[in-house]
Write an enzyme that holds these catalytic residues in place. Structure first.
Site, mmCIF file in Angstrom:
data_model
loop_
_atom_site.group_PDB
_atom_site.id
_atom_site.type_symbol
_atom_site.label_atom_id
_atom_site.label_comp_id
_atom_site.label_asym_id
_atom_site.label_seq_id
_atom_site.Cartn_x
_atom_site.Cartn_y
_atom_site.Cartn_z
ATOM 1 N N SER A 264 0.834 -1.211 0.000
ATOM 2 C CA SER A 264 0.000 0.000 0.000
ATOM 3 C C SER A 264 0.870 1.263 0.000
ATOM 4 O O SER A 264 0.632 2.179 -0.787
ATOM 5 C CB SER A 264 -0.963 -0.001 1.194
ATOM 6 O OG SER A 264 -0.283 -0.135 2.414
ATOM 7 N N ASP B 85 5.443 3.431 7.000
ATOM 8 C CA ASP B 85 5.603 2.730 5.725
ATOM 9 C C ASP B 85 5.998 3.696 4.612
ATOM 10 O O ASP B 85 6.892 3.422 3.812
ATOM 11 C CB ASP B 85 4.300 2.020 5.342
ATOM 12 C CG ASP B 85 3.890 0.988 6.372
ATOM 13 O OD1 ASP B 85 4.677 0.715 7.296
ATOM 14 O OD2 ASP B 85 2.768 0.464 6.248
HETATM 15 P P1 ADP Z 1 0.040 -4.430 2.493
HETATM 16 O O1 ADP Z 1 0.521 -5.099 3.733
HETATM 17 O O2 ADP Z 1 0.555 -5.113 1.272
HETATM 18 O O3 ADP Z 1 0.297 -2.958 2.488
HETATM 19 P P2 ADP Z 1 -2.663 -3.499 2.516
HETATM 20 O O4 ADP Z 1 -3.958 -4.199 2.773
HETATM 21 O O5 ADP Z 1 -2.287 -2.372 3.379
HETATM 22 O O6 ADP Z 1 -1.541 -4.629 2.484
HETATM 23 O O7 ADP Z 1 -2.658 -2.928 1.045
HETATM 24 C C1 ADP Z 1 -2.931 -3.796 -0.047
HETATM 25 C C2 ADP Z 1 -3.897 -3.140 -1.003
HETATM 26 O O8 ADP Z 1 -3.204 -2.078 -1.724
HETATM 27 C C3 ADP Z 1 -4.410 -4.059 -2.067
HETATM 28 O O9 ADP Z 1 -5.531 -4.785 -1.607
HETATM 29 C C4 ADP Z 1 -4.762 -3.093 -3.187
HETATM 30 O O10 ADP Z 1 -6.022 -2.492 -2.929
HETATM 31 C C5 ADP Z 1 -3.684 -2.031 -3.054
HETATM 32 N N1 ADP Z 1 -2.547 -2.312 -3.935
HETATM 33 C C6 ADP Z 1 -1.300 -2.688 -3.566
HETATM 34 N N2 ADP Z 1 -0.500 -2.861 -4.640
HETATM 35 C C7 ADP Z 1 -1.262 -2.621 -5.729
HETATM 36 C C8 ADP Z 1 -1.036 -2.643 -7.163
HETATM 37 N N3 ADP Z 1 0.134 -2.989 -7.672
HETATM 38 N N4 ADP Z 1 -2.071 -2.309 -7.959
HETATM 39 C C9 ADP Z 1 -3.259 -1.977 -7.430
HETATM 40 N N5 ADP Z 1 -3.539 -1.942 -6.127
HETATM 41 C C10 ADP Z 1 -2.571 -2.263 -5.279
HETATM 42 MG MG MG Z 2 -0.452 -1.623 3.950
#
Ligand code: ADP
Ligand code: MG
Length: 385
Positions: free
Chosen positions: A132, A176
């Protein structure tokens, strides 16, 4: 394997029928130590990793912002003057939330052009590596350049945080985005979440022949709901009862009094944050005075504190940590917000495969789904590629 930069240009061209003006990227991050301390105005020690989210961008003649990603089937679009947190949803709330948040930090959204954005990533989603913040930070540096906003990386970190807090609705801290924007090769970002001052700390992992093994348990976490918000509320309640602005103002010496005035659960939540802050300071000191092979006990103690006091671990994370420790890791702990996601182990290079095999075996024996394990190095933060 084709380069992700070629892929993102090809993705942009097929989504929008023309080429981008540039490519920007931002890394995922691993938090070496300092968990749930950021929103308590404490200390964290993350590093940017060699897995990145890459953004291709092209300005438009109108005021539309369009975002597409290899991650999602549908393209999302909104006019700049319609941007508002309550209008944004699903994955596109991250990139579009950043566009909105830039407006909150002084960008004149009535004066900038619309943009087409295409996103690809090698940061695994939901593994505790902050995909994210990677997507937010990549979009933030791209828009900062193309819209010629001149915002510094510290401000862009706050932009990403605001997008995540308001557009996505996840009450996360500044860590982050700071790692994704400020990280440097072979260094960690020692961040004071109160003053927002940061310092790079030489990790010396490569020189010492150490690698960081990520053990992604595959157990899903969801920060927007549930446990994370509840832990945060406990910390705020603890600070209120102790008569301080935040738990940053509570030291190890204050814990005896805290035990008397707080209920048991709140006390243990507070004790985790207070001791974890101290462990971050100790880790920085030990890295500088003795080098990375001496930080193992601090990593191990951090895991115990999260497991027993903050209660954010799960059996899969505990098993990953214990198996790594029993098979030659210098130290190991769960990392990220908890309730799933990944653990990290600091491991001598020659011992990585032995630990991977041991973890696969232990997970199979316990009937857990197979984890994904891979090593990461400390990499540079966000920028134009
Ligand atoms: P993380 O621990 O990976 O940060 P989060 O739940 O905070 O997990 O964030 C993940 C979310 O961020 C995904 O569900 C999506 O909505 C968004 N996201 C992350 N990377 C991408 C990407 N490459 N393209 C589109 N959305 C993304
Ligand atoms: Mg996250």
């Amino acid at each position: 394997m084709t380069d992700i930069r070629d892929d993102v240009v090809a993705g942009f061209e097929s989504a929008y029928g023309r080429g981008p003006v540039g490519i920007w990227s931002a890394p995922g991050r691993v938090n070496l130590i300092g968990e749930h301390t950021d929103y308590n105005e404490g200390f964290v020690l993350p590093f940017a990793i060699n897995r990145r989210t890459v953004v291709a961008l092209g300005p438009r003649d109108d005021t539309l912002v369009r975002v597409a990603s290899e991650y999602a089937d549908e393209l999302a679009e909104i006019a700049l003057d319609q941007l508002a947190p309550e209008r944004l949803r699903d994955w596109s709330a991250y990139p579009l939330g950043v566009a909105w948040a830039l407006g909150q930090f002084g960008a004149d959204l009535a004066a900038v052009p619309g943009v087409d954005i295409y996103i690809e990533s090698t940061v695994p989603v939901g593994a505790g590596l902050s995909s994210s913040a990677a997507i937010e930070s990549a979009v933030a540096v791209a828009l900062n350049d193309v819209w010629q906003l001149g915002l510094d990386p510290q401000t862009l970190a706050r932009v990403g945080q605001l997008a995540e807090n308001k557009a996505v609705g996840a009450p996360t801290g500044i860590m982050d985005q700071s790692a994704a924007l400020l990280g440097r090769r072979d260094h960690a970002v020692f961040l004071d979440c109160r003053s927002l001052e940061s310092e790079l700390v030489d990790l010396g992992f490569a020189r010492a022949g150490l690698e960081v093994l990520i053990i992604d348990t595959g157990v899903a976490h969801d920060h927007a709901t549930g446990g994370y918000a509840e832990r945060r509320a406990s910390c705020e309640a603890g600070a209120r009862t102790l008569g301080v602005e935040s738990l940053r103002d509570v030291g190890i010496d204050d814990l005896a009094r805290a035990r008397e005035v707080l209920d048991d659960v709140t006390f243990r939540r507070v004790r985790h944050v207070v001791t974890e802050n101290q462990r971050v300071l100790d880790t920085v000191r030990v890295l500088r005075s003795q080098g990375p092979t001496a930080i193992g006990e601090l990593l191990d103690a951090s895991h115990v504190s999260m497991r027993d006091d903050f209660e954010i671990s799960v059996p899969e994370l505990d098993l990953a940590v214990e198996t790594a420790q029993a098979n030659g890791a210098i130290g190991a702990r769960m990392t990220g917000g908890g309730f799933g996601g990944a653990a990290i182990a600091l491991v001598p290079s020659e011992g990585v495969s032995r630990i991977q095999v041991a973890i696969d075996g232990a997970f199979a024996e316990h009937g857990f789904g197979q984890p994904t394990t891979f090593t990461v190095t400390a990499a540079d933060g966000a920028g134009r590629d």
